[in-house]
Design a protein around this motif. Structure first.
Motif, PDB file in Angstrom:
ATOM      1  N   ILE A  15       0.873  -1.171   0.000  1.00 30.61           N
ATOM      2  CA  ILE A  15       0.000   0.000   0.000  1.00 30.61           C
ATOM      3  C   ILE A  15       0.908   1.218   0.000  1.00 30.61           C
ATOM      4  N   LEU A  16       0.726   2.073  -1.012  1.00 30.74           N
ATOM      5  CA  LEU A  16       1.583   3.244  -1.213  1.00 30.74           C
ATOM      6  C   LEU A  16       0.744   4.507  -1.265  1.00 30.74           C
ATOM      7  N   THR A  17       1.345   5.633  -0.926  1.00 33.80           N
ATOM      8  CA  THR A  17       0.681   6.923  -1.100  1.00 33.80           C
ATOM      9  C   THR A  17       1.206   7.541  -2.388  1.00 33.80           C
ATOM     10  N   LEU A  18       0.310   7.677  -3.373  1.00 30.29           N
ATOM     11  CA  LEU A  18       0.656   8.217  -4.681  1.00 30.29           C
ATOM     12  C   LEU A  18      -0.402   9.231  -5.103  1.00 30.29           C
ATOM     13  N   VAL A  19      -0.079  10.037  -6.105  1.00 30.61           N
ATOM     14  CA  VAL A  19      -1.063  10.945  -6.684  1.00 30.61           C
ATOM     15  C   VAL A  19      -1.801  10.160  -7.765  1.00 30.61           C
ATOM     16  N   CYS A  20      -3.117  10.110  -7.649  1.00 28.51           N
ATOM     17  CA  CYS A  20      -3.935   9.317  -8.560  1.00 28.51           C
ATOM     18  C   CYS A  20      -3.961   9.938  -9.950  1.00 28.51           C
ATOM     19  N   GLY A  21      -3.814   9.100 -10.964  1.00 25.81           N
ATOM     20  CA  GLY A  21      -3.890   9.553 -12.346  1.00 25.81           C
ATOM     21  C   GLY A  21      -5.314   9.820 -12.796  1.00 25.81           C
ATOM     22  N   TRP A  22      -6.308   9.299 -12.074  1.00 21.15           N
ATOM     23  CA  TRP A  22      -7.707   9.481 -12.440  1.00 21.15           C
ATOM     24  C   TRP A  22      -8.320  10.697 -11.767  1.00 21.15           C
ATOM     25  N   CYS A  23      -8.197  10.776 -10.438  1.00 22.07           N
ATOM     26  CA  CYS A  23      -8.865  11.866  -9.718  1.00 22.07           C
ATOM     27  C   CYS A  23      -7.903  12.984  -9.305  1.00 22.07           C
ATOM     28  N   THR A  54      -2.089  -0.760 -10.006  1.00 20.88           N
ATOM     29  CA  THR A  54      -2.318   0.014  -8.791  1.00 20.88           C
ATOM     30  C   THR A  54      -3.776   0.460  -8.803  1.00 20.88           C
ATOM     31  N   GLN A  55      -4.386   0.490  -7.617  1.00 23.22           N
ATOM     32  CA  GLN A  55      -5.767   0.928  -7.503  1.00 23.22           C
ATOM     33  C   GLN A  55      -5.872   1.990  -6.424  1.00 23.22           C
ATOM     34  N   CYS A  56      -6.486   3.109  -6.775  1.00 27.31           N
ATOM     35  CA  CYS A  56      -6.685   4.225  -5.844  1.00 27.31           C
ATOM     36  C   CYS A  56      -7.782   3.860  -4.847  1.00 27.31           C
ATOM     37  N   VAL A  65       0.438  -1.314 -14.568  1.00 26.03           N
ATOM     38  CA  VAL A  65       1.827  -0.868 -14.526  1.00 26.03           C
ATOM     39  C   VAL A  65       2.713  -2.007 -15.028  1.00 26.03           C
ATOM     40  N   PRO A  66       3.813  -1.669 -15.717  1.00 28.30           N
ATOM     41  CA  PRO A  66       4.731  -2.727 -16.150  1.00 28.30           C
ATOM     42  C   PRO A  66       5.456  -3.364 -14.968  1.00 28.30           C
ATOM     43  N   LYS A  67       6.008  -4.535 -15.183  1.00 26.46           N
ATOM     44  CA  LYS A  67       6.658  -5.298 -14.122  1.00 26.46           C
ATOM     45  C   LYS A  67       7.804  -4.517 -13.494  1.00 26.46           C
ATOM     46  N   GLU A  68       8.602  -3.817 -14.307  1.00 24.19           N
ATOM     47  CA  GLU A  68       9.744  -3.060 -13.791  1.00 24.19           C
ATOM     48  C   GLU A  68       9.283  -1.953 -12.843  1.00 24.19           C
ATOM     49  N   GLN A  69       8.220  -1.249 -13.224  1.00 22.54           N
ATOM     50  CA  GLN A  69       7.702  -0.182 -12.368  1.00 22.54           C
ATOM     51  C   GLN A  69       7.103  -0.762 -11.090  1.00 22.54           C
ATOM     52  N   ALA A  70       6.448  -1.917 -11.181  1.00 27.30           N
ATOM     53  CA  ALA A  70       5.881  -2.562  -9.990  1.00 27.30           C
ATOM     54  C   ALA A  70       6.994  -2.953  -9.025  1.00 27.30           C
ATOM     55  N   GLU A  71       8.113  -3.455  -9.547  1.00 29.83           N
ATOM     56  CA  GLU A  71       9.241  -3.810  -8.687  1.00 29.83           C
ATOM     57  C   GLU A  71       9.838  -2.577  -8.019  1.00 29.83           C
ATOM     58  N   GLN A  72       9.902  -1.448  -8.750  1.00 34.23           N
ATOM     59  CA  GLN A  72      10.392  -0.197  -8.162  1.00 34.23           C
ATOM     60  C   GLN A  72       9.459   0.283  -7.056  1.00 34.23           C
ATOM     61  N   LEU A  73       8.155   0.212  -7.288  1.00 32.87           N
ATOM     62  CA  LEU A  73       7.191   0.636  -6.271  1.00 32.87           C
ATOM     63  C   LEU A  73       7.267  -0.269  -5.042  1.00 32.87           C
ATOM     64  N   LEU A  74       7.466  -1.558  -5.258  1.00 29.98           N
ATOM     65  CA  LEU A  74       7.584  -2.489  -4.145  1.00 29.98           C
ATOM     66  C   LEU A  74       8.839  -2.212  -3.330  1.00 29.98           C
TER      67      LEU A  74
END
Length: 111
Positions: A15-23, A54-56, A65-74
């Motif tokens: 669970i991460l705090t990110l700026v949502c691309g939708w809202c 990722t889900q807001c 998200v691509p696998k590389e970005q998911a690994e970076q976020l993890l």
């Protein structure tokens, strides 16, 4: 007769705090991994599809998200103490939480 098919598994990785691309709100996002496995006689044999998203939690918007970005976020979640929590005795929890006094029975609102 041979019975075959697929079965999907959904894993919540962090669970991460990110700026949502939708809202556009800075909100908690869940990083999820969806694995689809081939089954033979209802026994999952091997994965043939793995997707990350990722889900807001504010608006419910989901973004692949691509696998590389998911690994970076993890890795980012692990570095900042995020993730799914720690094993017992390994910390985790809220270090600023106040201990709760045990209730002594009765109605605490009655005087």
């Amino acid at each position: 007769m041979i019975i075959f098919g697929t079965k999907g598994y959904l894993y919540q990785l962090a669970i991460l705090t990110l700026v949502c691309g939708w809202c556009g709100n800075p909100a908690a996002h869940t990083l999820r991994k969806r694995v689809t496995k081939f089954t033979l006689f209802f026994v999952p044999l091997f994965p043939f599809s793995t997707k990350f998203a990722t889900q807001c939690t504010f608006c419910g918007g989901e973004q692949q998200v691509p696998k590389e970005q998911a690994e970076q976020l993890l890795a980012q979640a692990a570095a900042h103490g995020g993730g799914q929590g720690a094993a017992p005795g390994q910390g985790g929890g809220n270090p600023f939480a106040q201990p709760q006094a045990p209730q002594q029975g009765g109605n605490p609102f009655r005087q």
